[in-house]
Write a protein that holds these residues in place. Structure first.
Motif, PDB file in Angstrom:
ATOM      1  N   GLY A 197      51.771  41.358  39.963  1.00 48.93           N
ATOM      2  CA  GLY A 197      51.921  40.161  40.795  1.00 48.93           C
ATOM      3  C   GLY A 197      52.846  40.400  41.971  1.00 48.93           C
ATOM      4  N   VAL A 198      53.946  41.092  41.724  1.00 51.92           N
ATOM      5  CA  VAL A 198      54.870  41.448  42.809  1.00 51.92           C
ATOM      6  C   VAL A 198      54.151  42.338  43.817  1.00 51.92           C
ATOM      7  CG1 VAL A 198      56.985  42.699  43.391  1.00 51.92           C
ATOM      8  CG2 VAL A 198      56.958  41.199  41.393  1.00 51.92           C
ATOM      9  N   GLY A 199      53.379  43.277  43.312  1.00 54.91           N
ATOM     10  CA  GLY A 199      52.662  44.195  44.186  1.00 54.91           C
ATOM     11  C   GLY A 199      51.551  43.549  44.998  1.00 54.91           C
ATOM     12  N   MET A 200      51.082  42.380  44.599  1.00 52.75           N
ATOM     13  CA  MET A 200      49.994  41.693  45.294  1.00 52.75           C
ATOM     14  C   MET A 200      50.472  40.930  46.525  1.00 52.75           C
ATOM     15  SD  MET A 200      47.131  42.263  43.971  1.00 52.75           S
ATOM     16  CE  MET A 200      46.593  43.166  42.561  1.00 52.75           C
ATOM     17  N   ILE A 201      51.777  40.808  46.688  1.00 51.78           N
ATOM     18  CA  ILE A 201      52.307  40.105  47.856  1.00 51.78           C
ATOM     19  C   ILE A 201      51.844  40.849  49.100  1.00 51.78           C
ATOM     20  CG2 ILE A 201      54.416  39.448  49.083  1.00 51.78           C
ATOM     21  CD1 ILE A 201      55.761  39.253  46.307  1.00 51.78           C
ATOM     22  N   GLY A 202      51.251  40.125  50.012  1.00 51.91           N
ATOM     23  CA  GLY A 202      50.743  40.737  51.232  1.00 51.91           C
ATOM     24  C   GLY A 202      49.284  41.140  51.136  1.00 51.91           C
ATOM     25  N   PHE A 203      48.743  41.253  49.925  1.00 52.50           N
ATOM     26  CA  PHE A 203      47.340  41.616  49.752  1.00 52.50           C
ATOM     27  C   PHE A 203      46.462  40.404  49.451  1.00 52.50           C
ATOM     28  CE2 PHE A 203      49.500  45.599  48.676  1.00 52.50           C
ATOM     29  CZ  PHE A 203      48.849  46.449  49.543  1.00 52.50           C
ATOM     30  N   LEU A 204      47.064  39.390  48.860  1.00 51.69           N
ATOM     31  CA  LEU A 204      46.311  38.205  48.459  1.00 51.69           C
ATOM     32  C   LEU A 204      46.918  36.951  49.070  1.00 51.69           C
ATOM     33  CD1 LEU A 204      45.850  38.761  44.608  1.00 51.69           C
ATOM     34  CD2 LEU A 204      44.129  39.049  46.362  1.00 51.69           C
ATOM     35  N   ASP A 205      46.047  36.036  49.435  1.00 51.57           N
ATOM     36  CA  ASP A 205      46.526  34.730  49.867  1.00 51.57           C
ATOM     37  C   ASP A 205      46.700  33.799  48.675  1.00 51.57           C
ATOM     38  OD1 ASP A 205      46.498  35.439  52.557  1.00 51.57           O
ATOM     39  OD2 ASP A 205      44.372  34.891  52.752  1.00 51.57           O
ATOM     40  N   ASN A 206      45.923  34.051  47.609  1.00 49.37           N
ATOM     41  CA  ASN A 206      45.933  33.173  46.441  1.00 49.37           C
ATOM     42  C   ASN A 206      45.820  34.037  45.177  1.00 49.37           C
ATOM     43  OD1 ASN A 206      45.675  31.145  44.568  1.00 49.37           O
ATOM     44  ND2 ASN A 206      43.848  30.236  45.485  1.00 49.37           N
ATOM     45  N   ILE A 207      46.876  34.079  44.395  1.00 52.12           N
ATOM     46  CA  ILE A 207      46.920  34.887  43.168  1.00 52.12           C
ATOM     47  C   ILE A 207      46.194  34.204  41.998  1.00 52.12           C
ATOM     48  CG2 ILE A 207      49.141  33.947  42.391  1.00 52.12           C
ATOM     49  CD1 ILE A 207      48.143  37.614  42.010  1.00 52.12           C
ATOM     50  N   PHE A 208      45.992  32.915  42.087  1.00 52.50           N
ATOM     51  CA  PHE A 208      45.493  32.149  40.933  1.00 52.50           C
ATOM     52  C   PHE A 208      44.111  32.581  40.439  1.00 52.50           C
ATOM     53  CE2 PHE A 208      48.853  29.504  42.701  1.00 52.50           C
ATOM     54  CZ  PHE A 208      49.596  29.262  41.562  1.00 52.50           C
ATOM     55  N   PRO A 209      43.119  32.813  41.299  1.00 50.02           N
ATOM     56  CA  PRO A 209      41.823  33.283  40.767  1.00 50.02           C
ATOM     57  C   PRO A 209      41.924  34.649  40.082  1.00 50.02           C
ATOM     58  CG  PRO A 209      41.566  32.514  43.025  1.00 50.02           C
ATOM     59  CD  PRO A 209      43.035  32.543  42.741  1.00 50.02           C
ATOM     60  N   VAL A 210      42.707  35.547  40.642  1.00 47.44           N
ATOM     61  CA  VAL A 210      42.885  36.876  40.043  1.00 47.44           C
ATOM     62  C   VAL A 210      43.583  36.735  38.685  1.00 47.44           C
ATOM     63  CG1 VAL A 210      44.018  39.119  40.307  1.00 47.44           C
ATOM     64  CG2 VAL A 210      42.899  38.044  42.274  1.00 47.44           C
ATOM     65  N   ALA A 211      44.619  35.910  38.630  1.00 48.58           N
ATOM     66  CA  ALA A 211      45.343  35.688  37.375  1.00 48.58           C
ATOM     67  C   ALA A 211      44.428  35.077  36.313  1.00 48.58           C
ATOM     68  CB  ALA A 211      46.563  34.794  37.614  1.00 48.58           C
ATOM     69  N   ALA A 212      43.541  34.177  36.738  1.00 52.26           N
ATOM     70  CA  ALA A 212      42.604  33.567  35.786  1.00 52.26           C
ATOM     71  C   ALA A 212      41.660  34.617  35.199  1.00 52.26           C
ATOM     72  CB  ALA A 212      41.806  32.457  36.465  1.00 52.26           C
ATOM     73  N   VAL A 213      41.156  35.510  36.033  1.00 50.88           N
ATOM     74  CA  VAL A 213      40.267  36.573  35.547  1.00 50.88           C
ATOM     75  C   VAL A 213      41.021  37.485  34.580  1.00 50.88           C
ATOM     76  CG1 VAL A 213      38.933  38.617  36.237  1.00 50.88           C
ATOM     77  CG2 VAL A 213      38.740  36.499  37.552  1.00 50.88           C
ATOM     78  N   ILE A 214      42.267  37.832  34.928  1.00 51.47           N
ATOM     79  CA  ILE A 214      43.081  38.673  34.049  1.00 51.47           C
ATOM     80  C   ILE A 214      43.271  37.992  32.697  1.00 51.47           C
ATOM     81  CG2 ILE A 214      45.402  39.634  33.693  1.00 51.47           C
ATOM     82  CD1 ILE A 214      45.492  40.032  36.805  1.00 51.47           C
ATOM     83  N   GLY A 215      43.605  36.707  32.701  1.00 53.30           N
ATOM     84  CA  GLY A 215      43.822  35.974  31.451  1.00 53.30           C
ATOM     85  C   GLY A 215      42.568  35.853  30.610  1.00 53.30           C
ATOM     86  N   ILE A 216      41.446  35.562  31.245  1.00 52.73           N
ATOM     87  CA  ILE A 216      40.179  35.406  30.515  1.00 52.73           C
ATOM     88  C   ILE A 216      39.725  36.741  29.930  1.00 52.73           C
ATOM     89  CG2 ILE A 216      37.722  34.872  30.804  1.00 52.73           C
ATOM     90  CD1 ILE A 216      38.675  32.701  32.878  1.00 52.73           C
ATOM     91  N   MET A 217      39.797  37.789  30.732  1.00 56.22           N
ATOM     92  CA  MET A 217      39.413  39.122  30.256  1.00 56.22           C
ATOM     93  C   MET A 217      40.287  39.522  29.067  1.00 56.22           C
ATOM     94  SD  MET A 217      37.634  42.063  30.744  1.00 56.22           S
ATOM     95  CE  MET A 217      37.094  42.135  32.440  1.00 56.22           C
ATOM     96  N   THR A 218      41.585  39.299  29.204  1.00 52.27           N
ATOM     97  CA  THR A 218      42.507  39.644  28.121  1.00 52.27           C
ATOM     98  C   THR A 218      42.191  38.848  26.868  1.00 52.27           C
ATOM     99  OG1 THR A 218      44.230  40.198  29.724  1.00 52.27           O
ATOM    100  CG2 THR A 218      44.943  39.785  27.455  1.00 52.27           C
ATOM    101  N   PHE A 219      41.928  37.566  27.013  1.00 52.26           N
ATOM    102  CA  PHE A 219      41.611  36.723  25.863  1.00 52.26           C
ATOM    103  C   PHE A 219      40.430  37.294  25.077  1.00 52.26           C
ATOM    104  CE2 PHE A 219      39.086  33.419  23.849  1.00 52.26           C
ATOM    105  CZ  PHE A 219      40.025  32.799  23.041  1.00 52.26           C
ATOM    106  N   PHE A 220      39.332  37.558  25.769  1.00 53.95           N
ATOM    107  CA  PHE A 220      38.134  38.011  25.062  1.00 53.95           C
ATOM    108  C   PHE A 220      38.277  39.423  24.489  1.00 53.95           C
ATOM    109  CE2 PHE A 220      36.175  34.449  27.380  1.00 53.95           C
ATOM    110  CZ  PHE A 220      35.655  33.780  26.288  1.00 53.95           C
ATOM    111  N   LEU A 221      38.931  40.309  25.219  1.00 60.11           N
ATOM    112  CA  LEU A 221      39.146  41.649  24.671  1.00 60.11           C
ATOM    113  C   LEU A 221      40.080  41.605  23.457  1.00 60.11           C
ATOM    114  CD1 LEU A 221      39.401  43.846  27.889  1.00 60.11           C
ATOM    115  CD2 LEU A 221      37.577  43.836  26.179  1.00 60.11           C
ATOM    116  N   CYS A 222      41.095  40.759  23.508  1.00 63.84           N
ATOM    117  CA  CYS A 222      42.022  40.666  22.373  1.00 63.84           C
ATOM    118  C   CYS A 222      41.379  39.980  21.169  1.00 63.84           C
ATOM    119  CB  CYS A 222      43.301  39.934  22.791  1.00 63.84           C
ATOM    120  SG  CYS A 222      44.328  40.923  23.889  1.00 63.84           S
TER     121      CYS A 222
END
Length: 183
Positions: A120-145
């Motif tokens: 998330g710290v590294g995404m500063i300057g690359f993304l205007d909105n972290i929320f969609p990326v974070a949602a994908v990370i959370g959903i992917m993690t949920f199903f894999l776990c």
């Protein structure tokens, strides 16, 4: 960030949580789908929230502290839990941690999501909105776990009392991966 990059990032970030979900499934002596859902939910939630925290708080001193301490925090938490699992592996309670199951889950969720905080710290300057990326990370993690928990449960049924030992070794290995992966 394109969709493929987001999916690959999500998969990469979720692999340590997946491995620990397998361990949790192996060590579980209870047959409760709720435990699998809670495990997957905790890992998914922390993996989704941490990049947001890193992105929003990732300026100046906070970013430096995350970079300096993230691998040490993950190492200490996973190493301590792994040692406890090995120590308890011959006991009847195995690595189930009756009464402390939820606290251990939170510690594992935090320790495996610290790298997501750094992302998330590294995404500063690359993304205007972290929320969609974070949602994908959370959903992917949920199903894999969730899948990992049931894979571990299946393996644990065959490993019996050795599941705690194997789980502890896995967590200690993950701890050293965090420690030396950052050096």
């Amino acid at each position: 960030m394109n969709q493929l990059t987001t999916l690959l990032l999500a998969m990469g970030l979720s692999m340590d949580a997946f491995a620990i979900s397998v361990t949790r499934g192996m060590c579980s002596t209870r047959n409760r789908t709720g435990d699998a859902l809670m495990t997957a939910g905790a890992f998914g939630l922390f993996q989704a929230v941490m990049p947001i925290m890193g992105y929003l708080g990732g300026q100046g001193l906070f970013a430096t502290l995350v970079d300096l301490l993230d691998h040490w925090i993950a190492f200490v938490l996973l190493f301590a839990i792994g040692v406890k699992m090995i120590k308890d592996s011959g006991r009847e309670e195995n690595c189930n941690y009756t009464g402390r199951w939820f606290q251990i889950l939170i510690a594992q969720s935090v320790s495996t999501s610290i790298d997501a905080l750094a992302v998330g710290v590294g995404m500063i300057g690359f993304l205007d909105n972290i929320f969609p990326v974070a949602a994908v990370i959370g959903i992917m993690t949920f199903f894999l776990c969730l899948a990992g928990y049931f894979i571990g449960k299946w393996c644990g049924n065959y490993l019996g009392s050795k599941a705690g030992l194997l789980g502890g070794i896995t967590l200690i290995t993950m701890a050293f991966r965090f420690l030396f992966g950052k050096v």
